[in-house]
Write a protein that holds these residues in place. Structure first.
Motif, PDB file in Angstrom:
ATOM      1  N   SER A   1       1.585   4.163  -8.279  1.00  0.00           N
ATOM      2  CA  SER A   1       0.318   3.709  -7.978  1.00  0.00           C
ATOM      3  C   SER A   1      -0.608   2.598  -9.177  1.00  0.00           C
TER       4      SER A   1
ATOM      5  N   ASP B   1       0.868   3.891  -2.551  1.00  0.00           N
ATOM      6  CA  ASP B   1       0.846   5.404  -2.105  1.00  0.00           C
ATOM      7  C   ASP B   1       2.058   6.578  -2.671  1.00  0.00           C
TER       8      ASP B   1
ATOM      9  N   GLU C   1       0.329  -1.175   0.152  1.00  0.00           N
ATOM     10  CA  GLU C   1      -0.114  -0.033   0.415  1.00  0.00           C
ATOM     11  C   GLU C   1       0.955   1.481   0.203  1.00  0.00           C
TER      12      GLU C   1
END
Length: 254
Positions: free
Chosen positions: A174, A170, A166
């Motif tokens: 992406s 981020d 994640e």
């Protein structure tokens, strides 16, 4: 354009390299053009595909530190349809050599970008740690396959890995997704294996592959012969399982 999959789990001994080797080889057997990339300094993917990691002249290490071009490190056709970028033990020092280098998170991506159109799949075997090498693999990849061993501590460390994915998504890449979880070393004789599978399915909001890789003696033997399971013993349950996993990966692509 090649689909790039990182095979990652920072826990060792979960069948990560076994999955990288055999998924790459089974995709190649199904007529896909595959590039296998060994980002683990231990070099088990390199030797498991029949390349002597101690005599490799140009490896991913030289590529990462900028000494060679990517075309110089690709070993062509180690098997039909399968090329490899080998590693060497020197790669373990790359982390230190990259201190202070600009955009060091994107070194692998910039290199793979030059050749990915020549392949249907690029499979990257990550080291069993959340290091700069793993980050490089994740900034390069479209998705991550997470092998999980069917044992009591299977979920431990998994949330950390998902958190890392994640974070990379981020801040650095992406488009990165978790492709899915694949269960390895499944022993049908124990209740524990079944419980682990059920537990992960209940607790994980992730894609889980239908194919479960069994604990299989032929799978364990194959690397010592420098062969993937589909070449070492194509009739074994291990080979059949990885061929089914390759089918699932291809289906998702389509």
């Amino acid at each position: 354009m090649g689909r790039i999959i990182a095979v990652a789990n920072q826990k060792g001994g979960v069948g990560k390299t076994t999955t990288s080797i055999n998924l790459a080889a089974c995709l190649a057997e199904k007529g896909k053009k595959v590039l296998a990339v060994d980002m683990d300094p231990q070099g088990n993917l390199t030797s498991g595909l029949g390349v002597d990691k101690d005599s490799v002249e140009k490896s991913i290490y030289e590529l990462i530190i900028g000494e060679v071009d990517i075309k110089e490190v690709i070993n062509k056709e180690v098997l039909e349809n399968l090329d490899i970028i080998p590693t060497s033990i020197d790669l373990s020092a790359a982390e230190i050599e990259l201190i202070g280098v600009d955009d060091k998170e994107y070194i692998l991506r910039n290199a793979i970008d030059q050749v990915k159109d020549q392949y249907d799949f690029v499979i990257i075997d990550c080291p069993p740690s959340l290091s700069m090498l793993t980050i490089n693999a994740m900034t390069t990849a479209d998705s991550v396959i997470v092998p999980i061993q069917c044992e009591y501590y299977a979920l431990e460390g998994l949330s950390q890995l998902i958190h890392t994915v994640e974070l990379v998504k981020d801040r650095l890449n992406s488009k990165l997704e978790i492709e899915g979880v694949v269960f390895t070393m499944y022993d049908a004789r124990t209740n524990l294996s079944l419980q682990v599978v059920e537990n992960v399915k209940d607790n994980l909001q992730q894609n889980i592959y239908k194919t479960i890789i069994p604990r299989n003696i032929r799978l364990a033997e194959a690397p010592s012969y420098g062969l993937p399971i589909n070449k070492y013993d194509p009739k074994s349950t291990g080979a059949e399982s990885y061929m089914r996993l390759a089918d699932e990966v291809i289906e998702r692509e389509e």
